[in-house]
Motif scaffolding. Structure first.
Motif, PDB file in Angstrom:
ATOM      1  N   ILE A   5       0.848  -1.184   0.000  1.00  0.00           N
ATOM      2  CA  ILE A   5       0.000   0.000   0.000  1.00  0.00           C
ATOM      3  C   ILE A   5       0.889   1.241   0.000  1.00  0.00           C
ATOM      4  O   ILE A   5       1.750   1.392   0.870  1.00  0.00           O
ATOM      5  CB  ILE A   5      -0.905   0.043   1.254  1.00  0.00           C
ATOM      6  CG1 ILE A   5      -1.553  -1.310   1.545  1.00  0.00           C
ATOM      7  CG2 ILE A   5      -1.915   1.180   1.153  1.00  0.00           C
ATOM      8  CD1 ILE A   5      -2.442  -1.835   0.485  1.00  0.00           C
ATOM      9  N   VAL A  28      -0.340  -6.571   5.135  1.00  0.00           N
ATOM     10  CA  VAL A  28      -0.047  -5.397   4.317  1.00  0.00           C
ATOM     11  C   VAL A  28       1.310  -4.822   4.706  1.00  0.00           C
ATOM     12  O   VAL A  28       1.767  -4.974   5.834  1.00  0.00           O
ATOM     13  CB  VAL A  28      -1.120  -4.286   4.466  1.00  0.00           C
ATOM     14  CG1 VAL A  28      -2.461  -4.743   3.912  1.00  0.00           C
ATOM     15  CG2 VAL A  28      -1.267  -3.852   5.910  1.00  0.00           C
ATOM     16  N   LEU A 139      -9.276  -2.554   3.235  1.00  0.00           N
ATOM     17  CA  LEU A 139      -8.163  -3.510   3.223  1.00  0.00           C
ATOM     18  C   LEU A 139      -8.567  -4.832   3.864  1.00  0.00           C
ATOM     19  O   LEU A 139      -8.252  -5.909   3.339  1.00  0.00           O
ATOM     20  CB  LEU A 139      -6.944  -2.915   3.931  1.00  0.00           C
ATOM     21  CG  LEU A 139      -6.338  -1.670   3.292  1.00  0.00           C
ATOM     22  CD1 LEU A 139      -5.197  -1.131   4.146  1.00  0.00           C
ATOM     23  CD2 LEU A 139      -5.892  -1.937   1.864  1.00  0.00           C
TER      24      LEU A 139
END
Length: 154
Positions: A5, A28, A139
């Motif tokens: 990200i 992530v 997410l």
């Protein structure tokens, strides 16, 4: 599946930290620009030498920052671009356009006062949100198929 990200946009609030903290436990990794305003402005002359004219001072810094930004945008799976209340964030608009041109999944975040001025940017996004928690919820949904608890947005 680890998602990369890239967090782009305004640097005057803690929205990045809110997303990073909220996404703890999700698969992530985050990247973004240098958010120390002075370092970002002066990196070119600090590394490559002083300039007499402000244009060339700014140009050196912009070029060095572009190395980091291009790399981050090109390697991202998802790009989040935040438009804040202060200042005109031309760099954020540029990053959003670049991410869209690269075919990246784009999430745009701004308040309702920017809805009209950013309509073209919003049209390129897959999601337009107002709060960092909404990015975290996106997410979580993308990675795990989970929705926020009832009442959060339903």
């Amino acid at each position: 599946m680890t998602l990369k990200i890239y967090l782009s946009g305004e640097i005057h609030t803690d929205w990045r930290e809110q997303i990073i903290t909220g996404a703890a436990g999700l698969d992530v990794v985050f990247d973004g620009p240098v958010t120390d305003h002075a370092a970002s402005d002066d990196c070119g002359v600090a590394i490559m030498g002083a300039e007499d004219k402000k244009f060339w001072h700014d140009n050196k810094g912009a070029n060095l920052n572009a190395i980091r930004t291009r790399h981050g945008l090109q390697n991202a799976d998802i790009v989040v671009v935040r438009f804040g209340d202060k200042y005109k964030q031309w760099n954020a608009a540029f990053d959003a356009g670049y991410a869209a041109a690269l075919g990246k999944s784009l999430i745009v975040m701004h308040g309702p006062e920017h809805q009209h001025p950013l309509k073209e940017v919003d049209a390129a996004a897959l999601a337009v949100v107002e709060e960092p928690q909404q990015v975290v919820d996106i997410l979580a949904y993308v990675l795990n198929g989970t929705l926020p608890e009832k009442g959060a947005g339903l």
